[in-house]
Every structure is written in structure tokens, then in C-alpha cells.
Design a protein around this motif. Sequence first.
Motif, PDB file in Angstrom:
ATOM      1  N   VAL A  31       0.857  -1.181   0.000  1.00 32.23           N
ATOM      2  CA  VAL A  31       0.000   0.000   0.000  1.00 32.23           C
ATOM      3  C   VAL A  31       0.890   1.227   0.000  1.00 32.23           C
ATOM      4  N   ARG A  32       0.558   2.191  -0.862  1.00 33.25           N
ATOM      5  CA  ARG A  32       1.296   3.448  -0.858  1.00 33.25           C
ATOM      6  C   ARG A  32       0.341   4.598  -1.163  1.00 33.25           C
ATOM      7  N   MET A  38      -3.788  11.920  -1.508  1.00 37.69           N
ATOM      8  CA  MET A  38      -5.156  11.956  -2.028  1.00 37.69           C
ATOM      9  C   MET A  38      -5.554  10.654  -2.712  1.00 37.69           C
ATOM     10  N   VAL A  39      -4.577   9.822  -3.033  1.00 36.39           N
ATOM     11  CA  VAL A  39      -4.831   8.543  -3.700  1.00 36.39           C
ATOM     12  C   VAL A  39      -4.039   7.463  -2.974  1.00 36.39           C
ATOM     13  N   VAL A  51      -4.374  -1.119  -8.269  1.00 40.52           N
ATOM     14  CA  VAL A  51      -5.606  -0.385  -7.979  1.00 40.52           C
ATOM     15  C   VAL A  51      -5.225   0.965  -7.384  1.00 40.52           C
ATOM     16  N   SER A  52      -5.935   2.011  -7.825  1.00 42.07           N
ATOM     17  CA  SER A  52      -5.795   3.344  -7.243  1.00 42.07           C
ATOM     18  C   SER A  52      -7.152   3.747  -6.677  1.00 42.07           C
ATOM     19  N   ILE A  53      -7.154   4.202  -5.420  1.00 43.44           N
ATOM     20  CA  ILE A  53      -8.391   4.545  -4.721  1.00 43.44           C
ATOM     21  C   ILE A  53      -8.357   6.031  -4.390  1.00 43.44           C
ATOM     22  N   ASP A  54      -9.312   6.770  -4.935  1.00 44.04           N
ATOM     23  CA  ASP A  54      -9.375   8.214  -4.684  1.00 44.04           C
ATOM     24  C   ASP A  54      -9.971   8.517  -3.318  1.00 44.04           C
ATOM     25  N   ILE A  85     -12.560   3.910  -7.673  1.00 44.50           N
ATOM     26  CA  ILE A  85     -11.525   2.891  -7.557  1.00 44.50           C
ATOM     27  C   ILE A  85     -11.150   2.487  -8.985  1.00 44.50           C
ATOM     28  N   ARG A  86      -9.934   2.794  -9.373  1.00 42.98           N
ATOM     29  CA  ARG A  86      -9.476   2.514 -10.731  1.00 42.98           C
ATOM     30  C   ARG A  86      -8.495   1.352 -10.709  1.00 42.98           C
ATOM     31  N   ALA A  87      -8.747   0.390 -11.576  1.00 45.99           N
ATOM     32  CA  ALA A  87      -7.898  -0.798 -11.632  1.00 45.99           C
ATOM     33  C   ALA A  87      -7.276  -0.930 -13.008  1.00 45.99           C
TER      34      ALA A  87
END
Length: 128
Positions: A31-32, A38-39, A51-54, A85-87
Amino acid sequence: MTYDVVALLERMPSDEDVLASLAATGTEHRVRAVSGGMVIQLCDENEVPLVSIDTPMYIQVPGEPMRQFGAAYADVPTPTWWVEIRAATHDAGSRLAWRYAEQLVERAGGRIWAPPPAAATRNGAEHA
């Protein structure tokens, strides 16, 4: 190109909700935080983002979920908390995005929206 999942939440997710949802994706991911925190990204062992989570956005405009996602979302009340959530489009990323969104909705209430492309999978099965 990404595969996007949106969690439309009844309440702002707490830190505990976010941490539990991240934990539900599995312990093998790193996790980073990026973009000044913000993400949040879930990465593989090589630090490749899966995965990027806003950060949750507070949506107050009545009918906005329906405008964005169609009549099936007319019953989503506003205000709502919108978590995008962008994958990566590969199976592992889309499954992680769904797992995170499902856990977040289970904890904070709400619904999930995702596009129905044939290539996207949810828990290994096609999602429509």
C-alpha cells in the motif's frame, strides 16, 4: 486504460473502514499513498500499481448518481460519498477493485457501480 468501480456510500468512510477494506484485498499487496495522500494504491511485489483509490468526494446534487450512471441509480440518496476505484484492466486489478468496493459498501452502506465490459471480471466471473 483502466477499469473503474465507484462506491456510492451512505456515510463518509472512517479510517477503520478504509483499513479494513484494504485488508480485505489480501496481505500480499503493498500500500502506498500518492498525489499528496489523495490517492491510495495497492501494488504488487514489484511496486506496480494494481488499484488506485481516490479520496471520497461528498456529492450533494440531487439526482447526480442517476445522471452519471442511469435510471438504475435513481434511488441512491444524496448527499452521498463517491469513492472512485481505478484498476488496471487485467483480471487481478478488477477483482481487487471489486473486493475493496464490496467491503467498503458493507461497512459504510451504499451501492456499487461498474461498467459492464465483457473483459472485466468480478471474483473470477464475468460481471454484467
